[in-house]
Design a protein around this motif. Structure first.
Motif, PDB file in Angstrom:
ATOM      1  N   LEU A   1      16.630 -62.013  27.901  1.00 61.23           N
ATOM      2  CA  LEU A   1      15.943 -63.159  28.499  1.00 61.23           C
ATOM      3  C   LEU A   1      14.488 -63.196  28.056  1.00 61.23           C
ATOM      4  O   LEU A   1      13.731 -62.245  28.287  1.00 61.23           O
ATOM      5  CB  LEU A   1      16.038 -63.048  30.028  1.00 61.23           C
ATOM      6  CG  LEU A   1      15.395 -64.136  30.870  1.00 61.23           C
ATOM      7  CD1 LEU A   1      15.992 -65.506  30.574  1.00 61.23           C
ATOM      8  CD2 LEU A   1      15.546 -63.790  32.348  1.00 61.23           C
ATOM      9  N   ASP A   2      14.105 -64.296  27.432  1.00 61.94           N
ATOM     10  CA  ASP A   2      12.716 -64.523  27.023  1.00 61.94           C
ATOM     11  C   ASP A   2      11.858 -64.688  28.276  1.00 61.94           C
ATOM     12  O   ASP A   2      12.288 -65.294  29.253  1.00 61.94           O
ATOM     13  CB  ASP A   2      12.662 -65.785  26.162  1.00 61.94           C
ATOM     14  CG  ASP A   2      11.282 -66.083  25.618  1.00 61.94           C
ATOM     15  OD1 ASP A   2      10.427 -65.172  25.567  1.00 61.94           O
ATOM     16  OD2 ASP A   2      11.050 -67.247  25.233  1.00 61.94           O
ATOM     17  N   VAL A   3      10.651 -64.145  28.251  1.00 61.68           N
ATOM     18  CA  VAL A   3       9.764 -64.265  29.412  1.00 61.68           C
ATOM     19  C   VAL A   3       9.212 -65.678  29.530  1.00 61.68           C
ATOM     20  O   VAL A   3       9.318 -66.310  30.581  1.00 61.68           O
ATOM     21  CB  VAL A   3       8.610 -63.235  29.343  1.00 61.68           C
ATOM     22  CG1 VAL A   3       7.616 -63.488  30.462  1.00 61.68           C
ATOM     23  CG2 VAL A   3       9.144 -61.814  29.431  1.00 61.68           C
ATOM     24  N   LEU A   4       8.632 -66.194  28.479  1.00 64.41           N
ATOM     25  CA  LEU A   4       8.002 -67.517  28.531  1.00 64.41           C
ATOM     26  C   LEU A   4       8.858 -68.552  27.816  1.00 64.41           C
ATOM     27  O   LEU A   4       9.021 -68.507  26.602  1.00 64.41           O
ATOM     28  CB  LEU A   4       6.617 -67.479  27.890  1.00 64.41           C
ATOM     29  CG  LEU A   4       5.567 -66.631  28.591  1.00 64.41           C
ATOM     30  CD1 LEU A   4       4.269 -66.644  27.806  1.00 64.41           C
ATOM     31  CD2 LEU A   4       5.340 -67.124  30.015  1.00 64.41           C
ATOM     32  N   MET A   5       9.392 -69.477  28.603  1.00 64.81           N
ATOM     33  CA  MET A   5      10.184 -70.563  28.043  1.00 64.81           C
ATOM     34  C   MET A   5       9.579 -71.879  28.505  1.00 64.81           C
ATOM     35  O   MET A   5       8.825 -71.914  29.477  1.00 64.81           O
ATOM     36  CB  MET A   5      11.637 -70.449  28.508  1.00 64.81           C
ATOM     37  CG  MET A   5      12.330 -69.198  27.983  1.00 64.81           C
ATOM     38  SD  MET A   5      13.950 -68.945  28.719  1.00 64.81           S
ATOM     39  CE  MET A   5      13.466 -68.270  30.311  1.00 64.81           C
ATOM     40  N   GLU A   6       9.933 -72.932  27.818  1.00 64.95           N
ATOM     41  CA  GLU A   6       9.433 -74.251  28.194  1.00 64.95           C
ATOM     42  C   GLU A   6       9.948 -74.616  29.589  1.00 64.95           C
ATOM     43  O   GLU A   6      11.125 -74.447  29.884  1.00 64.95           O
ATOM     44  CB  GLU A   6       9.922 -75.284  27.166  1.00 64.95           C
ATOM     45  CG  GLU A   6       9.220 -76.595  27.267  1.00 64.95           C
ATOM     46  CD  GLU A   6       9.606 -77.513  26.130  1.00 64.95           C
ATOM     47  OE1 GLU A   6       9.803 -78.701  26.405  1.00 64.95           O
ATOM     48  OE2 GLU A   6       9.700 -77.046  24.981  1.00 64.95           O
ATOM     49  N   ASN A   7       9.081 -75.041  30.455  1.00 61.20           N
ATOM     50  CA  ASN A   7       9.382 -75.496  31.819  1.00 61.20           C
ATOM     51  C   ASN A   7       9.637 -74.393  32.843  1.00 61.20           C
ATOM     52  O   ASN A   7       9.676 -74.673  34.032  1.00 61.20           O
ATOM     53  CB  ASN A   7      10.561 -76.474  31.843  1.00 61.20           C
ATOM     54  CG  ASN A   7      10.308 -77.706  31.015  1.00 61.20           C
ATOM     55  OD1 ASN A   7       9.191 -78.216  30.977  1.00 61.20           O
ATOM     56  ND2 ASN A   7      11.328 -78.172  30.329  1.00 61.20           N
ATOM     57  N   VAL A   8       9.859 -73.154  32.435  1.00 60.37           N
ATOM     58  CA  VAL A   8      10.138 -72.078  33.396  1.00 60.37           C
ATOM     59  C   VAL A   8       9.879 -70.731  32.720  1.00 60.37           C
ATOM     60  O   VAL A   8       9.978 -70.612  31.504  1.00 60.37           O
ATOM     61  CB  VAL A   8      11.596 -72.162  33.916  1.00 60.37           C
ATOM     62  CG1 VAL A   8      12.600 -71.839  32.829  1.00 60.37           C
ATOM     63  CG2 VAL A   8      11.801 -71.283  35.126  1.00 60.37           C
ATOM     64  N   ASP A   9       9.513 -69.743  33.523  1.00 57.32           N
ATOM     65  CA  ASP A   9       9.421 -68.402  32.943  1.00 57.32           C
ATOM     66  C   ASP A   9      10.452 -67.500  33.621  1.00 57.32           C
ATOM     67  O   ASP A   9      11.020 -67.835  34.662  1.00 57.32           O
ATOM     68  CB  ASP A   9       8.002 -67.836  32.996  1.00 57.32           C
ATOM     69  CG  ASP A   9       7.504 -67.474  34.380  1.00 57.32           C
ATOM     70  OD1 ASP A   9       8.267 -66.888  35.168  1.00 57.32           O
ATOM     71  OD2 ASP A   9       6.326 -67.756  34.672  1.00 57.32           O
ATOM     72  N   ALA A  10      10.704 -66.366  33.022  1.00 60.90           N
ATOM     73  CA  ALA A  10      11.735 -65.446  33.513  1.00 60.90           C
ATOM     74  C   ALA A  10      11.470 -65.007  34.947  1.00 60.90           C
ATOM     75  O   ALA A  10      12.407 -64.845  35.737  1.00 60.90           O
ATOM     76  CB  ALA A  10      11.822 -64.231  32.595  1.00 60.90           C
ATOM     77  N   PHE A  11      10.220 -64.830  35.312  1.00 63.34           N
ATOM     78  CA  PHE A  11       9.898 -64.371  36.662  1.00 63.34           C
ATOM     79  C   PHE A  11      10.236 -65.430  37.711  1.00 63.34           C
ATOM     80  O   PHE A  11      10.712 -65.109  38.793  1.00 63.34           O
ATOM     81  CB  PHE A  11       8.436 -63.936  36.744  1.00 63.34           C
ATOM     82  CG  PHE A  11       8.107 -62.859  35.747  1.00 63.34           C
ATOM     83  CD1 PHE A  11       8.666 -61.583  35.860  1.00 63.34           C
ATOM     84  CD2 PHE A  11       7.270 -63.118  34.678  1.00 63.34           C
ATOM     85  CE1 PHE A  11       8.388 -60.590  34.941  1.00 63.34           C
ATOM     86  CE2 PHE A  11       6.981 -62.127  33.750  1.00 63.34           C
ATOM     87  CZ  PHE A  11       7.541 -60.867  33.877  1.00 63.34           C
ATOM     88  N   GLU A  12      10.001 -66.707  37.374  1.00 63.48           N
ATOM     89  CA  GLU A  12      10.392 -67.789  38.287  1.00 63.48           C
ATOM     90  C   GLU A  12      11.903 -67.801  38.473  1.00 63.48           C
ATOM     91  O   GLU A  12      12.393 -67.981  39.590  1.00 63.48           O
ATOM     92  CB  GLU A  12       9.933 -69.145  37.742  1.00 63.48           C
ATOM     93  CG  GLU A  12       8.436 -69.339  37.774  1.00 63.48           C
ATOM     94  CD  GLU A  12       8.000 -70.581  37.018  1.00 63.48           C
ATOM     95  OE1 GLU A  12       7.105 -71.265  37.542  1.00 63.48           O
ATOM     96  OE2 GLU A  12       8.530 -70.867  35.927  1.00 63.48           O
ATOM     97  N   LEU A  13      12.627 -67.601  37.384  1.00 66.78           N
ATOM     98  CA  LEU A  13      14.085 -67.547  37.490  1.00 66.78           C
ATOM     99  C   LEU A  13      14.522 -66.388  38.380  1.00 66.78           C
ATOM    100  O   LEU A  13      15.348 -66.552  39.267  1.00 66.78           O
ATOM    101  CB  LEU A  13      14.721 -67.377  36.105  1.00 66.78           C
ATOM    102  CG  LEU A  13      14.721 -68.577  35.186  1.00 66.78           C
ATOM    103  CD1 LEU A  13      15.283 -68.206  33.827  1.00 66.78           C
ATOM    104  CD2 LEU A  13      15.499 -69.719  35.794  1.00 66.78           C
ATOM    105  N   LEU A  14      13.960 -65.217  38.129  1.00 66.77           N
ATOM    106  CA  LEU A  14      14.355 -64.033  38.892  1.00 66.77           C
ATOM    107  C   LEU A  14      13.961 -64.135  40.360  1.00 66.77           C
ATOM    108  O   LEU A  14      14.601 -63.513  41.218  1.00 66.77           O
ATOM    109  CB  LEU A  14      13.769 -62.775  38.252  1.00 66.77           C
ATOM    110  CG  LEU A  14      14.291 -62.476  36.840  1.00 66.77           C
ATOM    111  CD1 LEU A  14      13.522 -61.317  36.219  1.00 66.77           C
ATOM    112  CD2 LEU A  14      15.780 -62.216  36.844  1.00 66.77           C
ATOM    113  N   ASP A  15      12.928 -64.918  40.656  1.00 65.66           N
ATOM    114  CA  ASP A  15      12.539 -65.141  42.051  1.00 65.66           C
ATOM    115  C   ASP A  15      13.522 -66.043  42.787  1.00 65.66           C
ATOM    116  O   ASP A  15      13.594 -66.011  44.011  1.00 65.66           O
ATOM    117  CB  ASP A  15      11.147 -65.796  42.133  1.00 65.66           C
ATOM    118  CG  ASP A  15      10.018 -64.816  41.892  1.00 65.66           C
ATOM    119  OD1 ASP A  15      10.235 -63.596  42.035  1.00 65.66           O
ATOM    120  OD2 ASP A  15       8.909 -65.281  41.552  1.00 65.66           O
TER     121      ASP A  15
END
Length: 141
Positions: free
Chosen positions: A54-68
């Protein structure tokens, strides 16, 4: 045994590079690569994927937001061109963090570690309680 693996990265070049590493690893089964984290997450749930790159910085969302916001029961390898995310990644309990571009030797080391973690969880004995012992844990009065 082969472990099902997906790649989620908004960079087509990095998605391809990681996908090639996965496809060439003898213990991994490549399920797919996704530019959209949302399509990747759907695959994780639909196919019960073992390992996610999983890439950390993606367009519109980052991995940490997803994991939260979602629960992923797969092993997670976060990857980024920015090493300052590593500490935060490990605070999230991810299995490994790889810098882009990923050297094959470091990739293989991460996979070996993750496979050992997965196998240890699979052979972990579940503690079984007799029914009377389970009842003793409840206050029935």
């Amino acid at each position: 045994m082969k472990y099902s693996t997906i790649v989620i990265d908004d960079s087509s070049i990095q998605r391809l590079a990681t996908s090639v590493l996965v496809k060439n690893h003898p213990n991994l089964h490549f399920v797919g690569s996704y530019e959209s984290p949302y399509k990747g997450i759907k695959t994780i749930y639909d196919q019960k994927v073992d390992i996610v790159f999983l890439d950390v910085l993606m367009e519109n969302v980052d991995a940490f937001e997803l994991l939260d916001n979602i629960e992923i029961n797969s092993a997670i390898v976060l990857n980024s061109t920015w090493e300052n995310f590593a500490e935060r990644a490990f605070d999230y309990g991810i299995n490994d963090f790889l810098m882009k571009p990923m050297p094959k030797r470091r990739f293989d080391k991460a996979i070996d570690k993750i496979i050992k973690q997965i196998e240890q969880k699979k052979v972990k004995q579940i503690k079984v309680f007799p029914f009377s012992e389970l009842l003793s844990n409840f206050d029935l009065n």
